[in-house]
Design an enzyme around this catalytic site. Sequence first.
Site, PDB file in Angstrom:
ATOM      1  N   ASP A 226       0.845  -1.204   0.000  1.00  0.00           N
ATOM      2  CA  ASP A 226       0.000   0.000   0.000  1.00  0.00           C
ATOM      3  C   ASP A 226       0.878   1.251   0.000  1.00  0.00           C
ATOM      4  O   ASP A 226       1.988   1.207  -0.521  1.00  0.00           O
ATOM      5  CB  ASP A 226      -0.982  -0.068   1.191  1.00  0.00           C
ATOM      6  CG  ASP A 226      -2.281   0.665   0.895  1.00  0.00           C
ATOM      7  OD1 ASP A 226      -2.220   1.859   0.559  1.00  0.00           O
ATOM      8  OD2 ASP A 226      -3.367   0.053   0.991  1.00  0.00           O
ATOM      9  N   HIS A 249       2.053   1.915  -3.282  1.00  0.00           N
ATOM     10  CA  HIS A 249       1.200   2.947  -3.867  1.00  0.00           C
ATOM     11  C   HIS A 249       1.806   4.345  -3.811  1.00  0.00           C
ATOM     12  O   HIS A 249       1.129   5.329  -4.070  1.00  0.00           O
ATOM     13  CB  HIS A 249      -0.176   2.939  -3.198  1.00  0.00           C
ATOM     14  CG  HIS A 249      -0.919   1.641  -3.362  1.00  0.00           C
ATOM     15  ND1 HIS A 249      -2.143   1.403  -2.791  1.00  0.00           N
ATOM     16  CD2 HIS A 249      -0.592   0.508  -4.039  1.00  0.00           C
ATOM     17  CE1 HIS A 249      -2.549   0.170  -3.107  1.00  0.00           C
ATOM     18  NE2 HIS A 249      -1.612  -0.394  -3.854  1.00  0.00           N
TER      19      HIS A 249
END
Length: 402
Positions: A226, A249
């Site tokens: 993430d 991310h």
Amino acid sequence: MESSRLVTVLLQNFSIFFLFTCVVKARPYTNVFNVLKYGAVADGKTDCSKAFWTAWTDACAWNGGGTVLIPKGNYLVGPTTFKGPCKGPIDFQIQGVVNAPSDLSKFKDYSYDWIRFQYVNGLYVGGGGTFHGHGSSAWSHNDCNKNKNCRFLPISIRFDFINYGTVEGIYSVDSKSFHINIFNCNNMKFNYITITAPEDSPNTDGIHIGDSSFISISHSNIGTGDDCISFGAGSNNIHVTNVTCGPGHGISVGSLGKIPKEGNVVGLIVRNCTFIGTSNGVRIKTWGTSNTNFVYNITFEDIFMNNVYNPIFIDQEYCPNSSCNDQTPSKVLIKDVHYRNIWGTSSSKVAVNFVCSRSLPCQKIEVKDIYLPYNGNDGQASANCLNVRGYTVGKQLPKIRL
Ligand SMILES: *[C@@H]1O[C@H](CO)[C@@H](O)[C@H](O)[C@H]1NC(C)=O
Ligand SMILES: *[C@@H]1O[C@H](CO)[C@@H](O)[C@H](O)[C@H]1NC(C)=O
Ligand SMILES: *[C@@H]1O[C@H](CO)[C@@H](O)[C@H](O)[C@H]1NC(C)=O
Ligand SMILES: *[C@@H]1O[C@H](CO)[C@@H](O)[C@H](O)[C@H]1NC(C)=O
């Protein structure tokens, strides 16, 4: 001065010098609290929670501060809170590997995040050791977007209400949820941190900051499933330098606007960082809600993007599942954001994507010297600019019209 007297004076001074260095050197060993002396067994199977907690409690109660020592070896530790206030600064020396239980029933609710440091003025966490979250047992339970009765998954390391802290040279591996969470902290430094989790592990954000100020993160390597680093509401005066992100991310401001009356995100510098194969580079995301908020004085500078899908991204229609009404224009004002000297490759054709709010356009956005060609062979990089006010300086690839 008579030579024999000179010798005497010198000897006296030397002995004072030696005495002094001995005292200074010896002192830390009197306040070292070794978990092995508190019954910890470094076999990776014995629950050492009580030994860790008791060693902390004694270090914390020691006048002038103490050191908690976790020597090399494997330790199994359940959810534990290391709480202050303490009678001096605390040095948490982790040289071994501290393992979280795989068994999720040990983590009942949010008060069971794994390792929690709270209410300490002056905290040092270092020693080259590892916090291993054993998240692989938990990731399949990450289904809160589908399941109302989803399981609570713990954050690996929390810092709550810490003033003046340094966290240095440690490893965080495979957290069940976020790796490191910083909440209500001031004046903390994170240097030489290594964070790893597989690319497909859900919600394993590297470092999340909220309601905190004067935080710096540098010389660190973060690869997870993430966000690399995310700045939640109330983050201000944050410096990120020399950090390498990927996979994951990317670095993200937000998401903001989901909850009413959140704090602003102000005074953020991300400089000299590298992104490798991440889905985003530098992103600002806000939900389409009527909650008001500000994001301003943000600088992203000297950044290398290696094969990044959305290198530069403002997303004011952030809506990760269809639960939200993305027809509402965001009421979060994004202002004074500087993108300078950002280069590398984009793995999507839209290398620069500004999707700002229809009702509150982004203001004073600066784009200076960017070079982000598309690395596919079916087209060229372009920029998408919706509701942005600002200016460009220097070279731009793709061409940007603000
Ligand atoms: C939608 O996604 C958000 C963020 O992942 C989550 O917090 C929320 O619970 C989800 N809502 C529903 C109804 O799925
Ligand atoms: C980044 O790291 C290099 C090498 O360690 C160092 O010389 C430089 O000052 C650092 N830059 C910043 C902005 O911290
Ligand atoms: C930027 O970081 C790299 C390492 O990631 C380092 O080698 C370089 O010296 C740094 N430069 C500056 C200006 O900080
Ligand atoms: C913007 O933020 C940076 C980084 O926190 C800070 O040093 C600077 O003073 C701020 N500038 C203004 C005008 O507030």
